[in-house]
Design a protein around this motif. Structure first.
Motif, PDB file in Angstrom:
ATOM      1  N   VAL A  56       1.170  -1.279  -0.025  1.00  0.00           N
ATOM      2  CA  VAL A  56      -0.031  -0.206   0.060  1.00  0.00           C
ATOM      3  C   VAL A  56       1.003   1.097   0.043  1.00  0.00           C
ATOM      4  O   VAL A  56       1.559   1.570   0.983  1.00  0.00           O
ATOM      5  N   THR A  57       0.995   2.026  -0.942  1.00  0.00           N
ATOM      6  CA  THR A  57       1.860   3.013  -1.229  1.00  0.00           C
ATOM      7  C   THR A  57       1.367   4.437  -0.688  1.00  0.00           C
ATOM      8  O   THR A  57       0.143   4.561  -0.734  1.00  0.00           O
ATOM      9  N   VAL A  58       2.217   5.179  -0.445  1.00  0.00           N
ATOM     10  CA  VAL A  58       2.105   6.390   0.263  1.00  0.00           C
ATOM     11  C   VAL A  58       3.096   7.343  -0.317  1.00  0.00           C
ATOM     12  O   VAL A  58       4.342   7.335  -0.101  1.00  0.00           O
ATOM     13  N   SER A  59       2.568   8.481  -0.805  1.00  0.00           N
ATOM     14  CA  SER A  59       3.307   9.653  -1.214  1.00  0.00           C
ATOM     15  C   SER A  59       3.204  10.865  -0.181  1.00  0.00           C
ATOM     16  O   SER A  59       1.971  11.453  -0.180  1.00  0.00           O
ATOM     17  N   ALA A  60       3.910  11.091   0.623  1.00  0.00           N
ATOM     18  CA  ALA A  60       3.845  12.228   1.618  1.00  0.00           C
ATOM     19  C   ALA A  60       4.780  13.386   1.669  1.00  0.00           C
ATOM     20  O   ALA A  60       5.773  13.376   1.044  1.00  0.00           O
ATOM     21  N   HIS A  61       4.140  14.391   2.245  1.00  0.00           N
ATOM     22  CA  HIS A  61       5.265  15.758   2.384  1.00  0.00           C
ATOM     23  C   HIS A  61       6.258  15.292   3.502  1.00  0.00           C
ATOM     24  O   HIS A  61       5.785  14.891   4.398  1.00  0.00           O
ATOM     25  N   PRO A  62       7.364  16.115   3.025  1.00  0.00           N
ATOM     26  CA  PRO A  62       8.505  15.721   4.441  1.00  0.00           C
ATOM     27  C   PRO A  62       7.923  16.093   5.589  1.00  0.00           C
ATOM     28  O   PRO A  62       7.650  17.624   5.499  1.00  0.00           O
ATOM     29  N   HIS A  69      -1.634   8.255   8.151  1.00  0.00           N
ATOM     30  CA  HIS A  69      -2.613   7.966   8.688  1.00  0.00           C
ATOM     31  C   HIS A  69      -4.052   7.434   7.732  1.00  0.00           C
ATOM     32  O   HIS A  69      -4.623   6.710   8.166  1.00  0.00           O
ATOM     33  N   ALA A  70      -3.899   8.294   6.783  1.00  0.00           N
ATOM     34  CA  ALA A  70      -4.970   8.055   5.651  1.00  0.00           C
ATOM     35  C   ALA A  70      -4.673   6.412   5.016  1.00  0.00           C
ATOM     36  O   ALA A  70      -5.808   5.787   4.868  1.00  0.00           O
ATOM     37  N   ALA A  71      -3.513   6.121   4.728  1.00  0.00           N
ATOM     38  CA  ALA A  71      -3.118   5.076   4.276  1.00  0.00           C
ATOM     39  C   ALA A  71      -3.693   3.734   5.131  1.00  0.00           C
ATOM     40  O   ALA A  71      -4.055   2.807   4.334  1.00  0.00           O
ATOM     41  N   ILE A  72      -3.409   3.901   6.342  1.00  0.00           N
ATOM     42  CA  ILE A  72      -3.785   2.678   7.315  1.00  0.00           C
ATOM     43  C   ILE A  72      -5.480   2.100   7.013  1.00  0.00           C
ATOM     44  O   ILE A  72      -5.356   1.187   7.145  1.00  0.00           O
ATOM     45  N   GLU A  73      -6.200   3.217   6.922  1.00  0.00           N
ATOM     46  CA  GLU A  73      -7.396   2.683   6.656  1.00  0.00           C
ATOM     47  C   GLU A  73      -7.650   2.063   5.394  1.00  0.00           C
ATOM     48  O   GLU A  73      -8.637   1.248   5.223  1.00  0.00           O
ATOM     49  N   ALA A 102      -1.299   0.268  12.791  1.00  0.00           N
ATOM     50  CA  ALA A 102      -0.953  -0.455  11.714  1.00  0.00           C
ATOM     51  C   ALA A 102      -1.441  -1.962  11.942  1.00  0.00           C
ATOM     52  O   ALA A 102      -1.954  -2.817  11.174  1.00  0.00           O
ATOM     53  N   GLN A 103      -0.791  -2.388  13.082  1.00  0.00           N
ATOM     54  CA  GLN A 103      -0.649  -3.910  13.413  1.00  0.00           C
ATOM     55  C   GLN A 103      -2.381  -4.330  13.751  1.00  0.00           C
ATOM     56  O   GLN A 103      -2.692  -5.285  13.532  1.00  0.00           O
ATOM     57  N   SER A 104      -3.160  -3.328  14.055  1.00  0.00           N
ATOM     58  CA  SER A 104      -4.412  -3.661  14.513  1.00  0.00           C
ATOM     59  C   SER A 104      -5.363  -3.990  13.159  1.00  0.00           C
ATOM     60  O   SER A 104      -6.389  -4.866  13.254  1.00  0.00           O
ATOM     61  N   THR A 143      -0.582  18.476   5.583  1.00  0.00           N
ATOM     62  CA  THR A 143      -0.412  18.691   4.171  1.00  0.00           C
ATOM     63  C   THR A 143      -0.737  17.442   3.114  1.00  0.00           C
ATOM     64  O   THR A 143      -0.417  16.161   3.492  1.00  0.00           O
ATOM     65  N   PRO A 144      -1.619  17.658   2.023  1.00  0.00           N
ATOM     66  CA  PRO A 144      -1.970  16.690   1.303  1.00  0.00           C
ATOM     67  C   PRO A 144      -0.937  15.725   0.649  1.00  0.00           C
ATOM     68  O   PRO A 144       0.045  16.317   0.356  1.00  0.00           O
ATOM     69  N   GLY A 145      -1.342  14.563   0.525  1.00  0.00           N
ATOM     70  CA  GLY A 145      -0.504  13.711  -0.436  1.00  0.00           C
ATOM     71  C   GLY A 145      -1.308  12.513  -1.100  1.00  0.00           C
ATOM     72  O   GLY A 145      -2.620  13.013  -1.341  1.00  0.00           O
ATOM     73  N   SER A 146      -0.901  11.445  -1.251  1.00  0.00           N
ATOM     74  CA  SER A 146      -1.769  10.746  -2.116  1.00  0.00           C
ATOM     75  C   SER A 146      -1.369   9.262  -1.716  1.00  0.00           C
ATOM     76  O   SER A 146      -0.430   8.917  -0.887  1.00  0.00           O
ATOM     77  N   VAL A 147      -2.293   8.202  -1.602  1.00  0.00           N
ATOM     78  CA  VAL A 147      -2.227   6.856  -1.400  1.00  0.00           C
ATOM     79  C   VAL A 147      -2.577   5.765  -2.502  1.00  0.00           C
ATOM     80  O   VAL A 147      -3.642   6.013  -3.183  1.00  0.00           O
ATOM     81  N   ASN A 148      -2.028   4.813  -2.699  1.00  0.00           N
ATOM     82  CA  ASN A 148      -2.251   3.715  -3.684  1.00  0.00           C
ATOM     83  C   ASN A 148      -2.015   4.511  -5.180  1.00  0.00           C
ATOM     84  O   ASN A 148      -2.880   4.228  -5.991  1.00  0.00           O
ATOM     85  N   ILE A 149      -0.837   5.061  -5.143  1.00  0.00           N
ATOM     86  CA  ILE A 149      -0.536   5.559  -6.545  1.00  0.00           C
ATOM     87  C   ILE A 149       0.949   4.842  -6.687  1.00  0.00           C
ATOM     88  O   ILE A 149       1.637   4.530  -6.149  1.00  0.00           O
TER      89      ILE A 149
END
Length: 233
Positions: A56-62, A69-73, A102-104, A143-149
């Motif tokens: 599950v990929t995440v592109s985040a702001h440094p 947090h959004a990706a864990i969902e 994440a483990q949960s 800051t916004p980013g993207s998940v699953n790209i």
């Protein structure tokens, strides 16, 4: 630039993934023709860390872990979080609280091209992490980013649903469409290596097993009994 969270991704068949779990990163990397390896600056936070699961990929702001947090969902059991940032960063973007979350959800581990903290707690939890740095420096959630790209993480392209394999030797990515083929190639490689290992244990030399004496000769390498030898620069 638009920012998206893709909720549904294609994942390989779980039986195919299971076939890869017994192999180390070196074997899989070689079986794929020496491709798919992330840069070696990513290190596990504890020596026995091992992971095999779907990305599950995440592109985040440094310095900002909002998108983690959004990706864990979006995660399902067996997934691995793969986090990259849009510019170089070593802040501790993931800690024990995110590890518990994440483990949960059944997340198998984390690959992050940035920093991680709370490594004692994450180790006690046996939550495997490969990170660029260990840093106590905290982050924001702004800051916004993207998940699953598709992302580039530690020099390697990762698509959502690709299989991530990590151990003490590093991290390798198996494209989701190649999982079955790579598993077969890795198995064949291990069989060959087992036979070579037996021969080496009996005292045979790699020079003879791999036919390297002829190669040395062809390269102009000569043997001398003793004495001073002038080495060409």
């Amino acid at each position: 630039m638009s920012h998206v969270i893709v909720k549904n991704i294609d994942r390989p068949d779980q039986n195919a993934i299971e076939k890869l779990k017994s192999f180390g990163t070196a074997t899989v990397h070689e079986a794929m023709g020496r491709t798919g390896l992330m840069n070696p600056y990513l290190r596990p936070i504890y020596d026995t860390a091992k992971v095999c699961g779907t990305a599950v990929t995440v592109s985040a702001h440094p310095g900002d872990n909002l998108m983690i947090h959004a990706a864990i969902e979006m995660c399902q059991p067996g997934d691995v979080l793969v986090v990259t940032v849009t510019s170089d960063n070593t802040d501790g973007m993931f800690g024990d609280l995110l590890g518990v979350s994440a483990q949960s959800r059944g997340v198998e581990g984390l690959i992050i091209d940035a920093g991680v903290r709370d490594t004692t707690e994450l180790t006690e939890m046996k939550f495997p992490v490969w990170a660029k740095a260990i840093s106590a420096k905290g982050t924001v959630k702004a800051t916004p980013g993207s998940v699953n790209i598709p992302v580039v993480c530690a020099g390697a392209i990762v698509n959502p649903g690709d299989v991530i394999i990590g151990d003490r030797d590093g991290v390798v990515i198996v494209p989701k469409e190649d999982v079955e083929k790579v598993a077969l190639a890795a198995h064949a490689r291990e069989d060959r290596e087992a036979k070579v290992r037996q021969r080496l244990a009996k005292g045979e030399l790699g020079l003879d097993i791999y036919g390297l004496r002829e190669k040395l000769e062809n390269l102009g390498v000569t043997y001398v009994d003793k004495g001073t030898v002038k080495v060409e620069s």
